[in-house]
Design a protein around this motif. Structure first.
Motif, mmCIF file in Angstrom:
data_model
loop_
_atom_site.group_PDB
_atom_site.id
_atom_site.type_symbol
_atom_site.label_atom_id
_atom_site.label_comp_id
_atom_site.label_asym_id
_atom_site.label_seq_id
_atom_site.Cartn_x
_atom_site.Cartn_y
_atom_site.Cartn_z
ATOM 1 N N HIS A 1 0.816 -1.386 0.047
ATOM 2 C CA HIS A 1 0.003 -0.027 0.133
ATOM 3 C C HIS A 1 0.934 1.199 -0.111
ATOM 4 O O HIS A 1 0.556 2.168 -0.707
ATOM 5 C CB HIS A 1 -1.048 -0.107 1.113
ATOM 6 N N SER A 2 2.001 1.292 0.665
ATOM 7 C CA SER A 2 2.857 2.473 0.785
ATOM 8 C C SER A 2 3.591 2.549 -0.526
ATOM 9 O O SER A 2 3.679 3.681 -1.021
ATOM 10 C CB SER A 2 3.799 2.287 2.079
ATOM 11 N N GLU B 1 0.765 4.103 -3.023
ATOM 12 C CA GLU B 1 0.597 5.393 -2.686
ATOM 13 C C GLU B 1 1.438 6.380 -3.593
ATOM 14 O O GLU B 1 0.845 7.279 -4.196
ATOM 15 C CB GLU B 1 0.798 5.615 -1.426
ATOM 16 N N ASP B 2 2.763 6.019 -3.477
ATOM 17 C CA ASP B 2 3.874 6.737 -4.546
ATOM 18 C C ASP B 2 3.960 6.395 -5.731
ATOM 19 O O ASP B 2 4.648 7.145 -6.710
ATOM 20 C CB ASP B 2 5.084 7.189 -3.695
ATOM 21 N N SER C 1 8.184 5.119 0.531
ATOM 22 C CA SER C 1 7.778 6.268 0.433
ATOM 23 C C SER C 1 8.396 7.238 -0.800
ATOM 24 O O SER C 1 9.173 6.516 -1.198
ATOM 25 C CB SER C 1 7.932 7.345 1.528
#
Length: 142
Positions: free
Chosen positions: A64-65, A68-69, A119
């Motif tokens: 998921h992280s 996200e990016d 990230s």
């Protein structure tokens, strides 16, 4: 640290970076920007992330992280867990790197035995840029 504003002259797989100067202190992450170009490919078309999944929570957190990016980046999880997530391939622990590599269909692979979170600071585009512009065979960070 002594770098002059400018950009790379060699064409890589992603658009070049340009140093914008130390105008964003203390947020040095923003000192670099990506130039527009007509040849750059998106990271999701270039990179597969391979990592070892120890728990369902860790696998979900990493994926998921990451997405996200970097939405759409391909993922292969080495784990004994039953992973049933769309766009995620799972291989059992103990497989050889060659057998895992057979599942990769991108030009670049990030192999992380112990990833817990991803990230924008991971900066996959910069890794691709270093490999594709600089003629490096491997970029390793620890």
């Amino acid at each position: 640290l002594g770098a002059k504003p400018g950009s790379s002259t060699q064409q890589g797989d992603v658009c070049p970076e340009v140093y914008l100067g130390n105008q964003f202190w203390p947020y040095q992450y923003s000192n670099w920007g990506e130039e527009e170009c007509d040849y750059g490919k998106s990271v999701d078309k270039l990179v597969t992330v391979v990592f070892r999944g120890e728990s369902r929570e860790q696998v979900e957190r990493v994926i998921h992280s990451l997405w996200e990016d970097y939405p759409g980046v391909r993922v292969i999880v080495e784990s004994d867990l039953d992973i049933d997530m769309k766009s995620v391939q799972s291989v059992r622990k103990g497989r050889t790197m060659a057998s895992i590599a057979n599942k990769v269909d991108t030009k670049y692979v990030l192999v992380g035995a112990d990833i817990d979170y991803v990230s924008n600071w991971t900066n996959l585009a910069r890794g691709v840029r270093l490999l594709s512009e600089g003629g490096l065979a491997v970029v390793a960070v620890g």
